[in-house]
Design an enzyme around this catalytic site. Structure first.
Site, short mmCIF file in Angstrom:
data_model
loop_
_atom_site.label_atom_id
_atom_site.label_comp_id
_atom_site.label_asym_id
_atom_site.label_seq_id
_atom_site.Cartn_x
_atom_site.Cartn_y
_atom_site.Cartn_z
N SER A 106 65.24 47.16 31.66
CA SER A 106 65.41 47.80 32.97
C SER A 106 65.24 46.81 34.11
O SER A 106 65.69 47.09 35.23
CB SER A 106 64.36 48.90 33.14
N HIS A 127 72.70 47.74 30.37
CA HIS A 127 71.63 48.67 30.75
C HIS A 127 72.14 50.10 30.86
O HIS A 127 72.88 50.44 31.79
CB HIS A 127 71.03 48.19 32.10
N GLU A 139 74.93 49.33 33.56
CA GLU A 139 74.93 48.09 34.34
C GLU A 139 75.11 46.92 33.37
O GLU A 139 74.39 46.82 32.37
CB GLU A 139 73.59 47.92 35.09
N ASN A 177 67.49 50.30 39.61
CA ASN A 177 66.03 50.33 39.65
C ASN A 177 65.46 49.60 40.87
O ASN A 177 64.40 49.97 41.38
CB ASN A 177 65.43 49.80 38.35
N1 LIG Z 1 62.99 55.15 29.73
C1 LIG Z 1 64.07 54.95 30.46
O1 LIG Z 1 64.43 55.79 31.30
C2 LIG Z 1 64.88 53.70 30.27
C3 LIG Z 1 66.17 53.64 30.81
C4 LIG Z 1 66.95 52.49 30.61
C5 LIG Z 1 66.42 51.41 29.92
N2 LIG Z 1 65.15 51.49 29.41
C6 LIG Z 1 64.65 50.32 28.68
O2 LIG Z 1 64.77 50.60 27.28
C7 LIG Z 1 63.75 49.90 26.57
C8 LIG Z 1 62.97 50.89 25.74
O3 LIG Z 1 62.42 51.86 26.61
P1 LIG Z 1 62.09 53.35 26.14
O4 LIG Z 1 61.94 54.16 27.35
O5 LIG Z 1 63.06 53.76 25.09
O6 LIG Z 1 60.64 53.11 25.52
P2 LIG Z 1 59.89 53.86 24.33
O7 LIG Z 1 58.44 53.61 24.58
O8 LIG Z 1 60.37 55.25 24.17
O9 LIG Z 1 60.39 53.05 23.07
C9 LIG Z 1 60.03 51.70 22.90
C10 LIG Z 1 60.30 51.33 21.45
O10 LIG Z 1 59.87 49.97 21.28
C11 LIG Z 1 59.14 49.89 20.08
N3 LIG Z 1 58.21 48.78 20.15
C12 LIG Z 1 57.01 48.77 20.79
N4 LIG Z 1 56.41 47.57 20.63
C13 LIG Z 1 57.26 46.82 19.88
C14 LIG Z 1 57.21 45.52 19.35
N5 LIG Z 1 56.15 44.73 19.56
N6 LIG Z 1 58.27 45.08 18.61
C15 LIG Z 1 59.34 45.88 18.39
N7 LIG Z 1 59.42 47.13 18.85
C16 LIG Z 1 58.41 47.59 19.59
C17 LIG Z 1 58.43 51.22 19.95
O11 LIG Z 1 58.08 51.46 18.61
C18 LIG Z 1 59.51 52.18 20.45
O12 LIG Z 1 60.38 52.55 19.40
C19 LIG Z 1 62.90 49.17 27.62
O13 LIG Z 1 63.38 47.85 27.76
C20 LIG Z 1 63.18 49.98 28.89
O14 LIG Z 1 62.99 49.25 30.06
C21 LIG Z 1 64.39 52.60 29.55
#
Ligand SMILES: NC(=O)c1ccc[n+]([C@@H]2O[C@H](COP(=O)([O-])OP(=O)(O)OC[C@H]3O[C@@H](n4cnc5c(N)ncnc54)[C@H](O)[C@@H]3O)[C@@H](O)[C@H]2O)c1
Length: 271
Positions: A106, A127, A139, A177
């Site tokens: 993000s 993204h 993005e 963001n």
């Molecule tokens: N939540 C949102 O609205 C959103 C939107 C766009 C992008 N993102 C991005 O997507 C990515 C994931 O976010 P999310 O919201 O799905 O988070 P989440 O917490 O739901 O999922 C994160 C995942 O990462 C895994 N994880 C944690 N530590 C780890 C490690 N050390 N090694 C490998 N895997 C690991 C977890 O098991 C989990 O499956 C981030 O980079 C976030 O910035 C999030």
């Protein structure tokens, strides 16, 4: 986000390997996908045949080497640069030489992930927005190291997935963001300083700006840990006080109140 991105790609006809560290998590993500597609069938938006075809394109695994034959890998793990860099270095040694490695980060600097590999020209940001199957934007973040071919290939992929890609430089927060988070952060400050209560803050922004959800509900959807990581990265890059996370946000994360995913955030989802 990972499961949502897998759904988007599989619906676009792409074979998907969905990898999580634990097999049961990967299986649970596919079960979630099955449920989501089932609801679409019930509503008449998807045929049973198409649902089966989408599910048939998704393989769940805990084995990173199962990604070896993929043309494109989209990483969507926790928003932590050290974790992502280590993963990119590991993936670099597994995937084929011409594969593209993309991040769904993000805010984090994509170039830092690129230089953790021996293929910096083939590393790019892709993204998606939450929930990925519903949101039309992607993005495309081109770090200084990325080749034009890489950027063109992921732009084509996003378009084939039915998304409207926009291109943006590798700056914290990219477009959305960087503009959205001062607003979300200031909503937490407003709650914290007692200007208005939670329901009135959210109702005001829905009714007054025609936003589909209020800022506190949106923070719960994004995840408060992810939101805090986004604000920390934005503040580290720009030192703009609007990006300095509201103390209440940091305390809620410390307490394990992460929003929808933990069952509790600004709202309670446990009932
Ligand atoms: N939540 C949102 O609205 C959103 C939107 C766009 C992008 N993102 C991005 O997507 C990515 C994931 O976010 P999310 O919201 O799905 O988070 P989440 O917490 O739901 O999922 C994160 C995942 O990462 C895994 N994880 C944690 N530590 C780890 C490690 N050390 N090694 C490998 N895997 C690991 C977890 O098991 C989990 O499956 C981030 O980079 C976030 O910035 C999030």
């Amino acid at each position: 986000m990972g499961a949502g991105i897998a759904e988007v790609a599989a619906k676009a006809g792409v074979d998907v390997v969905l990898r999580s560290r634990k097999q049961e998590t990967a299986d649970a993500m596919v079960a979630g996908l099955e449920k989501s597609l089932g609801k679409q069938v019930d509503k008449g938006r998807l045929s049973e045949e198409d649902r089966d075809a989408v599910l048939g394109r998704v393989t769940a695994t805990s084995d990173l080497s199962a990604l070896a034959d993929c043309d494109l890998v989209i990483e969507s793990v926790v928003e932590d640069l050290d974790v992502k860099r280590a993963l990119f270095a590991e993936l670099d040694g597994i995937v084929k030489a011409d594969a593209i490695l993309a991040t769904n980060t993000s805010t984090l600097p994509v170039v830092e992930m690129a230089v953790a590999t021996q293929r910096p020209d083939k590393v790019v940001g892709v993204h998606f927005f939450n929930p990925a199957p519903m949101m039309s934007l992607v993005e495309i973040i081109a770090p200084l190291t990325a080749s034009d071919e890489t950027v063109a290939a992921v732009t084509e992929f996003a378009t084939a997935c039915g998304k409207g890609p926009v291109q943006v430089k590798d700056r914290a927060g990219f477009i959305v963001n960087a503009l959205l988070f001062p607003y979300l952060n200031n909503a937490v400050r407003m709650l914290e300083n007692g200007t208005a209560n939670r329901d009135d803050i959210d109702a005001a922004m829905k009714g007054g700006c025609n936003f589909p959800m209020g800022p506190l509900a949106l923070l719960d959807l994004v995840g408060l840990d992810t939101s805090l990581a986004i604000l920390d990265a934005l503040y580290a890059e720009f030192a703009d006080p609007n990006y300095s996370p509201a103390p209440a946000l940091r305390r809620m994360v410390a307490a394990g109140h992460l929003g929808r995913k933990s069952g509790q955030g600004f709202y309670d989802y446990r009932r």
